[in-house]
Design an enzyme around this catalytic site. Structure first.
Site, PDB file in Angstrom:
ATOM      1  N   CYS A  91      34.677  41.190  28.609  1.00 42.69           N
ATOM      2  CA  CYS A  91      34.821  41.882  29.889  1.00 42.69           C
ATOM      3  C   CYS A  91      35.033  43.382  29.731  1.00 42.69           C
ATOM      4  O   CYS A  91      34.834  44.136  30.681  1.00 42.69           O
ATOM      5  CB  CYS A  91      35.970  41.287  30.683  1.00 42.69           C
ATOM      6  SG  CYS A  91      35.728  39.543  31.104  1.00 42.69           S
ATOM      7  N   GLN A 151      39.375  30.489  30.014  1.00 39.83           N
ATOM      8  CA  GLN A 151      40.164  31.543  30.636  1.00 39.83           C
ATOM      9  C   GLN A 151      40.951  31.057  31.847  1.00 39.83           C
ATOM     10  O   GLN A 151      42.057  31.547  32.114  1.00 39.83           O
ATOM     11  CB  GLN A 151      39.263  32.711  31.048  1.00 39.83           C
ATOM     12  CG  GLN A 151      38.800  33.550  29.875  1.00 39.83           C
ATOM     13  CD  GLN A 151      38.187  34.868  30.329  1.00 39.83           C
ATOM     14  OE1 GLN A 151      38.447  35.351  31.425  1.00 39.83           O
ATOM     15  NE2 GLN A 151      37.379  35.451  29.473  1.00 39.83           N
ATOM     16  N   ARG A 210      35.128  40.460  51.518  1.00 42.62           N
ATOM     17  CA  ARG A 210      35.310  39.524  52.642  1.00 42.62           C
ATOM     18  C   ARG A 210      36.443  40.012  53.547  1.00 42.62           C
ATOM     19  O   ARG A 210      37.609  39.625  53.356  1.00 42.62           O
ATOM     20  CB  ARG A 210      35.603  38.109  52.119  1.00 42.62           C
ATOM     21  CG  ARG A 210      34.455  37.460  51.372  1.00 42.62           C
ATOM     22  CD  ARG A 210      34.674  35.981  51.160  1.00 42.62           C
ATOM     23  NE  ARG A 210      35.780  35.710  50.248  1.00 42.62           N
ATOM     24  CZ  ARG A 210      35.646  35.557  48.929  1.00 42.62           C
ATOM     25  NH1 ARG A 210      34.444  35.658  48.367  1.00 42.62           N
ATOM     26  NH2 ARG A 210      36.688  35.312  48.169  1.00 42.62           N
ATOM     27  N   SER A 213      40.042  38.022  55.339  1.00 46.30           N
ATOM     28  CA  SER A 213      40.600  36.928  54.544  1.00 46.30           C
ATOM     29  C   SER A 213      42.096  36.810  54.851  1.00 46.30           C
ATOM     30  O   SER A 213      42.717  37.755  55.333  1.00 46.30           O
ATOM     31  CB  SER A 213      40.377  37.201  53.055  1.00 46.30           C
ATOM     32  OG  SER A 213      40.780  36.109  52.273  1.00 46.30           O
ATOM     33  N   SER A 247      38.223  36.436  40.132  1.00 51.05           N
ATOM     34  CA  SER A 247      37.104  37.369  40.288  1.00 51.05           C
ATOM     35  C   SER A 247      35.830  36.613  40.659  1.00 51.05           C
ATOM     36  O   SER A 247      35.666  35.435  40.352  1.00 51.05           O
ATOM     37  CB  SER A 247      36.884  38.155  38.997  1.00 51.05           C
ATOM     38  OG  SER A 247      36.647  37.280  37.911  1.00 51.05           O
ATOM     39  N   HIS A 348      32.962  40.907  39.511  1.00 55.32           N
ATOM     40  CA  HIS A 348      33.163  41.152  38.076  1.00 55.32           C
ATOM     41  C   HIS A 348      31.861  40.894  37.330  1.00 55.32           C
ATOM     42  O   HIS A 348      31.684  39.850  36.711  1.00 55.32           O
ATOM     43  CB  HIS A 348      34.281  40.243  37.583  1.00 55.32           C
ATOM     44  CG  HIS A 348      34.665  40.425  36.152  1.00 55.32           C
ATOM     45  ND1 HIS A 348      34.304  41.528  35.394  1.00 55.32           N
ATOM     46  CD2 HIS A 348      35.403  39.626  35.318  1.00 55.32           C
ATOM     47  CE1 HIS A 348      34.796  41.403  34.175  1.00 55.32           C
ATOM     48  NE2 HIS A 348      35.463  40.258  34.111  1.00 55.32           N
ATOM     49  N   CYS A 378      41.402  42.937  30.514  1.00 55.22           N
ATOM     50  CA  CYS A 378      41.639  41.782  29.645  1.00 55.22           C
ATOM     51  C   CYS A 378      40.290  41.241  29.191  1.00 55.22           C
ATOM     52  O   CYS A 378      39.284  41.371  29.883  1.00 55.22           O
ATOM     53  CB  CYS A 378      42.430  40.707  30.377  1.00 55.22           C
ATOM     54  SG  CYS A 378      41.647  40.079  31.875  1.00 55.22           S
TER      55      CYS A 378
END
Length: 397
Positions: A91, A151, A210, A213, A247, A348, A378
């Site tokens: 990432c 993860q 969104r 929410s 994500s 992501h 991370c």
């Protein structure tokens, strides 16, 4: 050593990383090519002067298998003399591309470099490069017997260690969408987003946000990993991680123009930022997502800055438990943490996220007139990148 500066930073809109997503009809090479073209055009830069294009990309298979940056250079119509290299630190790949670009300029290896990232998760699904193979090997499996975990399980372990409730996780996710929606509505993303032409039309805004929410809506989602084959190893986990507080799978690309301060002056370009310090580190690969904490400790020690010197923190929202654990560790106020939303709202696109975070963080610092921002990612395997970006306009005002 020549100082390195960031002259500009751009990104594509974020598209949902599935069939029918706003960018799913576009080959990832063509997606990145349009971002590169926009970066050069809006700075009146001759692409022939670029020494290298460093591109973060995680899924290096299928349509992203042939050094996607090199293909994007060619697709953009840039001279064949412009090379590219692909960087993969999970990432943090796009952030590592920025680190390497800056380090290359400081070392004198580059005068001008582009740090970029691309990921089309609709066309190159996450994990498809691995297939059914075991990427760990017998020695790692023996060392961490009975084995490492996905993860999502690690995100649950982080939530448990820091005592984070389901309501806290969902509330953070709602805030991510609310902040991103407010930024979009105010025009805060206009400077960083470049329009992308697809076979279905031109995309100019993020598809992933969104508005409206709520914790109540997210509370109806089932935990995503409670039925995992690994779940029986952790009978005391109170499963909290859902699709709503994680994500989003996303298509996107981003790019930053990095050069020596001297070259920027010669071209009449005004630097926007510099990287004040960087750090990378490893951490427990079972917990996996805690790396931003030791990476930030290392970064602050290296930079000579304190937490109080930092105006804004971009902690990648791989899962809501990651930035919330970071916040608990460092005691930072909520308004400083991902002030324009994060990957829960903006998505992501793995290899592109590090460059996207830097682009958004820089825009925030400029709009608020503040000097330092800290960004950390991370990464799978229990690693993390961290950097401090300095807004140079803060010193000019």
């Amino acid at each position: 050593m020549p100082p390195a500066v960031i002259v500009d930073a751009v990104r594509s809109p974020m598209g949902r990383g599935k069939a029918g997503g706003a960018l799913s009809g576009l080959h990832p090479v063509d997606l990145l090519a349009q971002v590169l073209s926009a970066l050069a055009e809006r700075n009146s830069l001759d692409p022939a002067t670029i020494d290298d294009v460093l591109v973060g990309c995680v899924g290096q298979n299928g349509e992203q298998s042939a050094t996607p940056g090199r293909q994007a250079v060619l697709a953009a119509g840039w001279p064949e003399s412009v090379p590219s290299v692909t960087i993969e630190r999970k990432c943090g790949s796009g952030q590592q591309a920025l680190d390497f670009a800056v380090q290359g300029v400081v070392a004198g290896a580059y005068d001008i470099a582009v740090a970029a990232g691309v990921e089309s998760m609709s066309r190159v699904p996450m994990g498809s490069a691995r297939g059914d193979a075991d990427p760990h090997g017998p020695r790692v499996n023996e060392r961490y017997s009975p084995g490492l975990v996905p993860q999502g399980i690690s995100a649950e372990l982080v939530a448990q260690k820091w005592g984070l409730s389901r309501e806290q996780l969902d509330a953070f996710a709602v805030a991510s969408h609310d902040r991103a929606a407010a930024a979009a509505a105010s025009g805060a993303f206009d400077r960083e987003i470049v329009p992308i032409t697809t076979p279905d039309g031109v995309v100019t805004a993020d598809e992933t946000i969104r508005p409206g929410s709520s914790v109540e809506k997210l509370g109806g989602l089932k935990p995503a990993f409670a039925a995992s084959p690994h779940a029986s190893r952790f009978p005391d986990l109170d499963w909290k991680i859902t699709a709503g507080n994680s994500s989003q799978l996303t298509d996107g690309a981003s790019a930053l123009l990095v050069m020596s301060e001297e070259r920027a002056a010669a071209l009449g370009l005004t630097p926007r930022a510099r990287i004040a310090a960087t750090a990378v580190t490893g951490d427990d690969p079972l917990m996996m997502l805690t790396g931003p904490i030791p990476a930030t400790h290392k970064l602050l020690q290296r930079s000579g800055l304190s937490i109080d010197d930092i105006a804004a923190f971009e902690v990648n929202e791989a899962f809501a438990s990651v930035p919330l654990a970071f916040q608990a560790e460092f005691g930072i106020p909520g308004e400083k943490l991902n002030p324009r939303g994060g990957a829960i709202a903006l998505g992501h696109p793995l290899g592109a996220s590090g460059a996207r975070l830097a682009t958004t963080l820089l825009g925030y610092l400029e709009d608020t007139g503040q000097r330092y921002g800290l960004q950390t990612m991370c990464e799978a395997g229990g690693m993390a990148n961290a950097l401090v970006i300095e807004n140079l306009s803060a010193g000019r005002n």
